[in-house]
Each structure stands twice: as C-alpha cells, then as structure tokens.
Motif scaffolding. Structure first.
Motif, PDB file in Angstrom:
ATOM      1  N   ILE A   1       0.844  -1.199   0.000  1.00 53.50           N
ATOM      2  CA  ILE A   1       0.000   0.000   0.000  1.00 53.50           C
ATOM      3  C   ILE A   1       0.879   1.248   0.000  1.00 53.50           C
ATOM      4  O   ILE A   1       1.837   1.341   0.780  1.00 53.50           O
ATOM      5  CB  ILE A   1      -0.914   0.025   1.245  1.00 53.50           C
ATOM      6  CG1 ILE A   1      -1.748  -1.261   1.322  1.00 53.50           C
ATOM      7  CG2 ILE A   1      -1.819   1.253   1.238  1.00 53.50           C
ATOM      8  CD1 ILE A   1      -2.430  -1.469   2.661  1.00 53.50           C
TER       9      ILE A   1
ATOM     10  N   ILE B   1       0.552   5.385   0.506  1.00 54.75           N
ATOM     11  CA  ILE B   1      -0.299   6.473   0.970  1.00 54.75           C
ATOM     12  C   ILE B   1       0.356   7.798   0.602  1.00 54.75           C
ATOM     13  O   ILE B   1       1.508   8.054   0.971  1.00 54.75           O
ATOM     14  CB  ILE B   1      -0.507   6.422   2.492  1.00 54.75           C
ATOM     15  CG1 ILE B   1      -1.104   5.074   2.910  1.00 54.75           C
ATOM     16  CG2 ILE B   1      -1.409   7.567   2.950  1.00 54.75           C
ATOM     17  CD1 ILE B   1      -1.218   4.897   4.417  1.00 54.75           C
TER      18      ILE B   1
ATOM     19  N   ARG C   1      -2.130  -1.287  -3.922  1.00 54.89           N
ATOM     20  CA  ARG C   1      -3.172  -0.333  -3.517  1.00 54.89           C
ATOM     21  C   ARG C   1      -2.569   1.059  -3.370  1.00 54.89           C
ATOM     22  O   ARG C   1      -1.486   1.223  -2.805  1.00 54.89           O
ATOM     23  CB  ARG C   1      -3.817  -0.743  -2.186  1.00 54.89           C
ATOM     24  CG  ARG C   1      -4.703  -1.982  -2.254  1.00 54.89           C
ATOM     25  CD  ARG C   1      -5.240  -2.308  -0.876  1.00 54.89           C
ATOM     26  NE  ARG C   1      -6.043  -1.221  -0.315  1.00 54.89           N
ATOM     27  CZ  ARG C   1      -6.296  -1.089   0.993  1.00 54.89           C
ATOM     28  NH1 ARG C   1      -5.826  -1.962   1.863  1.00 54.89           N
ATOM     29  NH2 ARG C   1      -7.036  -0.085   1.427  1.00 54.89           N
TER      30      ARG C   1
ATOM     31  N   LEU D   1      -3.583   4.865  -1.924  1.00 56.57           N
ATOM     32  CA  LEU D   1      -4.526   5.612  -1.104  1.00 56.57           C
ATOM     33  C   LEU D   1      -4.194   7.096  -1.185  1.00 56.57           C
ATOM     34  O   LEU D   1      -3.070   7.516  -0.894  1.00 56.57           O
ATOM     35  CB  LEU D   1      -4.466   5.138   0.351  1.00 56.57           C
ATOM     36  CG  LEU D   1      -4.847   3.675   0.583  1.00 56.57           C
ATOM     37  CD1 LEU D   1      -4.733   3.304   2.057  1.00 56.57           C
ATOM     38  CD2 LEU D   1      -6.260   3.384   0.074  1.00 56.57           C
TER      39      LEU D   1
ATOM     40  N   ASP E   1      -9.427   9.136  -0.404  1.00 57.32           N
ATOM     41  CA  ASP E   1      -9.789   7.961   0.397  1.00 57.32           C
ATOM     42  C   ASP E   1      -9.810   8.237   1.891  1.00 57.32           C
ATOM     43  O   ASP E   1     -10.176   7.370   2.673  1.00 57.32           O
ATOM     44  CB  ASP E   1      -8.800   6.821   0.121  1.00 57.32           C
ATOM     45  CG  ASP E   1      -8.771   6.434  -1.352  1.00 57.32           C
ATOM     46  OD1 ASP E   1      -9.825   6.031  -1.865  1.00 57.32           O
ATOM     47  OD2 ASP E   1      -7.699   6.549  -1.981  1.00 57.32           O
ATOM     48  N   TYR E   2      -9.382   9.428   2.269  1.00 58.97           N
ATOM     49  CA  TYR E   2      -9.328   9.780   3.689  1.00 58.97           C
ATOM     50  C   TYR E   2     -10.749   9.995   4.200  1.00 58.97           C
ATOM     51  O   TYR E   2     -11.511  10.787   3.646  1.00 58.97           O
ATOM     52  CB  TYR E   2      -8.485  11.037   3.871  1.00 58.97           C
ATOM     53  CG  TYR E   2      -8.269  11.456   5.305  1.00 58.97           C
ATOM     54  CD1 TYR E   2      -7.658  10.605   6.220  1.00 58.97           C
ATOM     55  CD2 TYR E   2      -8.685  12.712   5.743  1.00 58.97           C
ATOM     56  CE1 TYR E   2      -7.443  10.991   7.523  1.00 58.97           C
ATOM     57  CE2 TYR E   2      -8.480  13.121   7.054  1.00 58.97           C
ATOM     58  CZ  TYR E   2      -7.859  12.253   7.940  1.00 58.97           C
ATOM     59  OH  TYR E   2      -7.650  12.642   9.240  1.00 58.97           O
TER      60      TYR E   2
ATOM     61  N   PHE F   1      -4.251   8.942   8.779  1.00 54.38           N
ATOM     62  CA  PHE F   1      -4.598   8.023   7.688  1.00 54.38           C
ATOM     63  C   PHE F   1      -3.748   6.761   7.773  1.00 54.38           C
ATOM     64  O   PHE F   1      -4.241   5.643   7.563  1.00 54.38           O
ATOM     65  CB  PHE F   1      -4.359   8.743   6.356  1.00 54.38           C
ATOM     66  CG  PHE F   1      -5.075   8.138   5.183  1.00 54.38           C
ATOM     67  CD1 PHE F   1      -5.973   7.096   5.318  1.00 54.38           C
ATOM     68  CD2 PHE F   1      -4.838   8.630   3.901  1.00 54.38           C
ATOM     69  CE1 PHE F   1      -6.629   6.545   4.219  1.00 54.38           C
ATOM     70  CE2 PHE F   1      -5.478   8.096   2.799  1.00 54.38           C
ATOM     71  CZ  PHE F   1      -6.372   7.049   2.963  1.00 54.38           C
TER      72      PHE F   1
ATOM     73  N   GLN G   1      -5.175   4.603  10.515  1.00 53.92           N
ATOM     74  CA  GLN G   1      -6.399   3.928  10.064  1.00 53.92           C
ATOM     75  C   GLN G   1      -6.075   2.755   9.144  1.00 53.92           C
ATOM     76  O   GLN G   1      -6.674   1.675   9.266  1.00 53.92           O
ATOM     77  CB  GLN G   1      -7.290   4.916   9.317  1.00 53.92           C
ATOM     78  CG  GLN G   1      -7.902   6.010  10.167  1.00 53.92           C
ATOM     79  CD  GLN G   1      -8.652   7.024   9.317  1.00 53.92           C
ATOM     80  OE1 GLN G   1      -8.751   6.884   8.103  1.00 53.92           O
ATOM     81  NE2 GLN G   1      -9.164   8.065   9.956  1.00 53.92           N
ATOM     82  N   THR G   2      -5.143   2.951   8.243  1.00 56.17           N
ATOM     83  CA  THR G   2      -4.788   1.905   7.277  1.00 56.17           C
ATOM     84  C   THR G   2      -4.215   0.686   7.980  1.00 56.17           C
ATOM     85  O   THR G   2      -4.558  -0.461   7.650  1.00 56.17           O
ATOM     86  CB  THR G   2      -3.767   2.461   6.263  1.00 56.17           C
ATOM     87  OG1 THR G   2      -4.310   3.614   5.624  1.00 56.17           O
ATOM     88  CG2 THR G   2      -3.421   1.417   5.221  1.00 56.17           C
TER      89      THR G   2
ATOM     90  N   ASP H   1      -6.927  -1.232   9.757  1.00 55.41           N
ATOM     91  CA  ASP H   1      -7.699  -2.030   8.797  1.00 55.41           C
ATOM     92  C   ASP H   1      -6.954  -3.311   8.440  1.00 55.41           C
ATOM     93  O   ASP H   1      -7.561  -4.395   8.373  1.00 55.41           O
ATOM     94  CB  ASP H   1      -7.967  -1.222   7.522  1.00 55.41           C
ATOM     95  CG  ASP H   1      -8.962  -0.093   7.737  1.00 55.41           C
ATOM     96  OD1 ASP H   1      -9.671  -0.124   8.759  1.00 55.41           O
ATOM     97  OD2 ASP H   1      -9.020   0.816   6.888  1.00 55.41           O
ATOM     98  N   GLU H   2      -5.657  -3.198   8.194  1.00 58.75           N
ATOM     99  CA  GLU H   2      -4.856  -4.376   7.857  1.00 58.75           C
ATOM    100  C   GLU H   2      -4.797  -5.350   9.026  1.00 58.75           C
ATOM    101  O   GLU H   2      -4.853  -6.569   8.839  1.00 58.75           O
ATOM    102  CB  GLU H   2      -3.435  -3.944   7.462  1.00 58.75           C
ATOM    103  CG  GLU H   2      -3.350  -3.197   6.145  1.00 58.75           C
ATOM    104  CD  GLU H   2      -3.801  -4.054   4.975  1.00 58.75           C
ATOM    105  OE1 GLU H   2      -3.185  -5.104   4.720  1.00 58.75           O
ATOM    106  OE2 GLU H   2      -4.799  -3.679   4.320  1.00 58.75           O
TER     107      GLU H   2
ATOM    108  N   VAL I   1       3.471  -1.042   3.991  1.00 59.95           N
ATOM    109  CA  VAL I   1       2.852   0.256   3.770  1.00 59.95           C
ATOM    110  C   VAL I   1       3.945   1.311   3.641  1.00 59.95           C
ATOM    111  O   VAL I   1       4.844   1.385   4.486  1.00 59.95           O
ATOM    112  CB  VAL I   1       1.898   0.638   4.923  1.00 59.95           C
ATOM    113  CG1 VAL I   1       1.315   2.030   4.684  1.00 59.95           C
ATOM    114  CG2 VAL I   1       0.777  -0.381   5.046  1.00 59.95           C
TER     115      VAL I   1
END
Length: 554
Positions: free
Chosen positions: A311, A313, A333, A335, A339-340, A358, A361-362, A365-366, A375
């Motif tokens: 990912i 960001i 991916r 972001l 997407d925020y 952000f 949060q990412t 989620d993972e 990331v």
C-alpha cells in the motif's frame, strides 16, 4: 520643468529605482550576498557578480538604443529576470532539474508562488520604465564614439555568450532538459545489464539484529519529504531524536537522486531513474505503463510475491500522477486524499496531521483483516516553499523550523500509538526521506552550513530502523547512498537471496558498488564519502552502465 526633463536626473532616479529593485528581490534572501563567508565554496558570490555585471550591460544598452529599438533587449532581459529570481530563492542559476519540475509548481506552496508572481510583475514594470524613461545618450559621430559603440557591442556579445553568465547558462539548462527528455534510450529486458554486472549484487545476510528468528514481519516505510539528517535535533525534532535512541541508525548516508519521483522509485528499485517529474506528469497512462511497469524488481513487487498487501499512501488527490507512477513501481493499492474518511478541508492535499491519522487507520484495517502488509507513506508539508501554520517552533518566525517541528510532532503522535498497539510486536518501522532538503540559502543559514555541491540537492539523510525490543545501534554507512535502502530492508527482514537488478547492496555488505557513492541530480554527478561530497565528471564506462540500466528501469 527643465530639471524634470534633465537626462542626468532621469539617469540618477533610474539608478535609485534599480537599487531599490535589487534590494526588494534580495531582501527575500539577504544571506546569499554574504553566505560565501561561511564556506570556501564560491557559488553565491560569483553568481551574484555575474547577475550584476550582466544587468549593467543590459542597462547600458538602453543608453545607446533609440526607444523604438529597445524592445530587442526584452528576451535577454527576460532570461536575466528568470535567473535573478531563481537566484533570489535558491542561490544558484536556473538548473535543468528546476525546469524539469515546473509542472509540479503547485507543491512549493502558495506563499512562494505569490512571491514569484510579485517579483515577475515588478521586473516587468522595471523594464517598461527603462523602455520609456531612461534617456538615450547623444553621441557625436567620431572615431572615438565609433570605437566606444564597437567595444560596447563586443561587451554585450561577450557577456551574453560567456558560459558562466545568465543567458548562456539558461540555454545550457534548456539544452540539457531537451537531451534528457528527448534523447532515445533503447529499451531492453535487462540482459545487457546482467551481462555487465553478472552476479555482483547479491546479499550475503548478517547476524540479524531485527529478525533473528526469521519471522514474517510487516513493514512501514515513511518517506519524509525533503528531510536532511542535520535537521534532527533534541530541541527541534524531539520525537525523531528520541526514536533514534531506540533504533538502528545509519550515519553518513546520502540520497542518491532527486527530486521526489526519482527519489521514491529510485529507492524502491535500488536504481537510477532517468524520467523526471515533468516527464511522468506529461505521460499518457499508456506510455507511463509501458515505460515503468514490470521494468525491474522493487520492494513492493517482491512483497507482492510473498502475498503481502502493498500500500502506498500519498497526500494528493487521486488524479495526481504520483499514484499511477507508484502503481507501476509495484504497489497493489494506492490511497490518496480522496480515500481519507475524516471530514475534508478546502485543501485537496492532506496535512501531516491527517496523513499520519490516515496511516494509523490503514494499519488498523490491515490488522483487522489479519493481513501481512508493506505500507509506504509520503507526506507533503515539509516540501520546499510550504509554510505550516500548525505546530510552531519557538516564536514561529522561521518557516523551516516550523514545518520540520510540525512533522515531528505528528510523527510522535503516530509512534506513541504504534508502540501502544500489538501490531508493533511484528512490524518494522523505517523513517527516511525521499531526498535531502533542497539547500536554499535560508535553509543553510537556519542550520549553519553550506552545501558543497552546485546541485544543492545532496546531503546526509536519516535512515532509522525501529523494531520494538531491538537494541539500539549506530552504524556508519561511510558515504553510501539510498541505493542501499531496498537490499538493506530485505536483509533486515531476513529475505536474503532475492533475485534482483539492484544497483545497491545491503549496508551490512562490504562488497558494495561504486554507484553507492555516486549521486545523480539531473545532469550533476556528486561523489559522496565520509562526511563529504564533491561534484565530479562521471567516467564513460559508468555512463554506459547507466544507459544499460535506464534501458529497462525508465
């Protein structure tokens, strides 16, 4: 009325206006007039002399030309203005790298754009004034006057064509940009490169301080925009300073390229990238894909093969070409600010505060998906020219101090959360930079140093590797550069013997390459070493190797 129409008075008033003009422009960066005293490097003082001399030549031409012919001086005056305004901001003449990145002008911040616009308008008004007001000297025909005009014409030609003066330097930069953008490089699949290098670059592993059990670890890499290691201090960046006390830290470690697009991709593929930001921005999606996709291994492509979520960001909205570029570099991916999930402000770019939220949060989620992840994050508020009005440092008067202090504050908030979360037990956090801080004079003055390179874009940058429970250790990179990032990360995560086209080697490997001591900034080549770096001419054999590498790396 006669005194108002006096030629001598008009010339005197004009001289006062010109002095005022120079004072206004240089007031933005007075340090460039005197900063040469803090180092033996002569760039600032010499370029300022050339700016002044060339202006005197242009100014004198108005005294010899009739008003209807003075407009012919405008192209030369315009080039001089561009060089002077660029000098007022950077301390050097306009470089090919700056021209190549004009398409990214918006990232420098509106304050710097307002400044440049104001100076261009002021310069245009000065030209109109010179065009209309300054009198033409009356010269009686004689052999002396003819000789004077002849010598003056020779002076104009000399200072226009001389390679170290504004016009010739401008033409040279344009020519280099043309060659960089339009010179054809034969595409290839890497066979030529492999024939040259054979198996020279292959990690040998180490007594691993981060992953001795060879566990399957997650990875976070924070590419801080334009962060030189000299910025980090206990007072200005207390959180980065504290993080270094608990991490593996590499000193004497340099950026191998710039600006951002080359810096990000170059580190992830451990190679040099020919295409500049402007090239990428102007590419169609089809051409961008053809140029960069599947053109060599990268950290994200390697982690993709290991079934990790990869990912990226970024702070921009989804239309920014940076995301297409990073997708071709291997991330599965992308972001963006679109997407925020929190309420958006009127600005399309994410602040450092928001991008670290952000990131949090990412990762959550993972973690909820129980995925292994790599990331990578890139921020924007430490970019050159951006003025941050959030977490001020001290009295808030120094914009460089403010933006780095602000970044450090929100990084600290993230690190505190990271350490309180169980995800930190099996995740490696790397903090580094896309490239060094662009060493404009105000930055050099703020941090009491002067760059040794005319490119202004090479310096020590941080490489901080944090893993909860790992004993802190300081290593000396001995002047090696960010070509080492990808192989070093693989080495520390225990992923040895991965097939690659890397130009760099792990920083724990003694058999390093010559390229790990060479930084390429546009058309400038800089050799980096133990606490020093100097401009060099690259040897033909190394240029041939680079051409072979560019053939499949983009």
């Amino acid at each position: 009325m006669r005194i108002i129409e006096s030629s001598k008075l008009r010339i005197l008033v004009t001289c006062l206006i010109v002095i005022l003009f120079f004072g206004i422009v240089l007031d933005f960066s007075v340090s460039k007039v005197i900063i040469c005293n803090v180092d033996e490097s002569p760039y600032f003082s010499h370029d300022l002399k050339r700016i002044l001399i060339y202006f005197l030549v242009l100014f004198s031409s108005f005294l010899f030309l009739k008003k209807k012919y003075r407009i012919v001086a405008f192209p030369f005056y315009l080039i001089w203005v561009i060089q002077f305004i660029n000098y007022s901001n950077t301390g050097v003449f306009l470089s090919p790298l700056t021209i190549e990145n004009l398409a990214e002008f918006s990232v420098v911040g509106k304050d710097l754009l307002v400044k440049f616009t104001f100076l261009f308008i002021l310069s245009f008004l000065l030209f109109i004034y010179l065009l209309v007001i300054i009198p033409r000297l009356s010269i009686k025909p004689s052999w002396k006057s003819c000789l004077s005009v002849f010598l003056f014409s020779i002076a104009i030609i000399f200072f226009t064509l001389r390679s170290s003066y504004p016009v010739a330097r401008f033409i040279e930069s344009i020519h280099i940009v043309y060659l960089n953008n339009y010179a054809q490089i034969e595409r290839n699949d890497g066979d030529q490169f492999h024939k040259i290098f054979k198996n020279t670059f292959k990690s040998r592993g180490l007594d691993n301080p981060v992953n001795p059990q060879n566990d399957r670890l997650n990875l976070i890499i924070i590419f801080t925009e334009g962060l030189s290691d000299r910025v980090i201090s206990k007072e200005l960046t207390p959180n980065l300073f504290e993080l270094k006390q608990h991490s593996l830290v590499f000193n004497n470690y340099y950026n191998h390229t710039a600006p951002t697009f080359r810096g990000l991709r170059g580190q992830l593929i451990s190679g040099f990238v020919r295409a500049a930001n402007s090239d990428v921005i102007n590419m169609s999606q089809k051409r961008l894909t053809q140029t960069f996709e599947n053109t060599g291994e990268s950290l994200p492509s390697i982690f993709n093969l290991m079934k990790y979520d990869t990912i990226f960001i970024g702070p921009h909205d989804s239309k920014d070409k940076l995301y297409s570029y990073m997708k071709t570099t291997g991330f599965s991916r992308l972001l963006s600010s679109d997407d925020y999930t929190e309420k958006k402000s009127s600005h399309s770019k994410l602040s450092d505060q928001k991008i670290f939220r952000f990131l949090k949060q990412t990762i959550e989620d993972e973690e909820n998906k129980k995925n292994h992840f790599f990331v990578s994050l890139y921020n924007i508020q430490t970019h050159h020219g951006i003025i941050v009005k959030d977490k001020f440092y001290g009295d808030g008067r120094n914009d460089f101090y403010n933006k780095f202090h602000n970044f450090d504050y929100w990084l600290g908030v993230f690190v505190d959360w990271f350490n309180s979360n169980s995800i930190s037990d099996n995740t490696v956090l790397v903090v580094t930079s896309d490239h060094s801080t662009y060493a404009v004079p105000s930055f050099e003055e703020s941090f009491n140093f002067k760059s040794n390179s005319k490119s202004r874009f090479v310096d020590n940058i941080p490489l901080i590797v944090y893993k909860k429970g790992v004993s802190p250790q300081v290593y000396n990179a001995h002047g090696r550069n960010t070509l080492s990032l990808a192989p070093t990360v693989l080495d520390l995560l225990g992923l040895d013997n991965v097939e690659n086209h890397f130009l760099g080697t792990s920083l724990f490997e003694d058999n390093y390459s010559d390229f790990e001591h060479i930084s390429i900034i546009g058309s400038d080549y800089i050799r980096t070493g133990e606490k020093k770096y100097i401009d060099i001419e690259l040897e033909p054999d190394k240029k041939n190797i680079l051409d072979a590498f560019y053939g499949f790396s983009g």
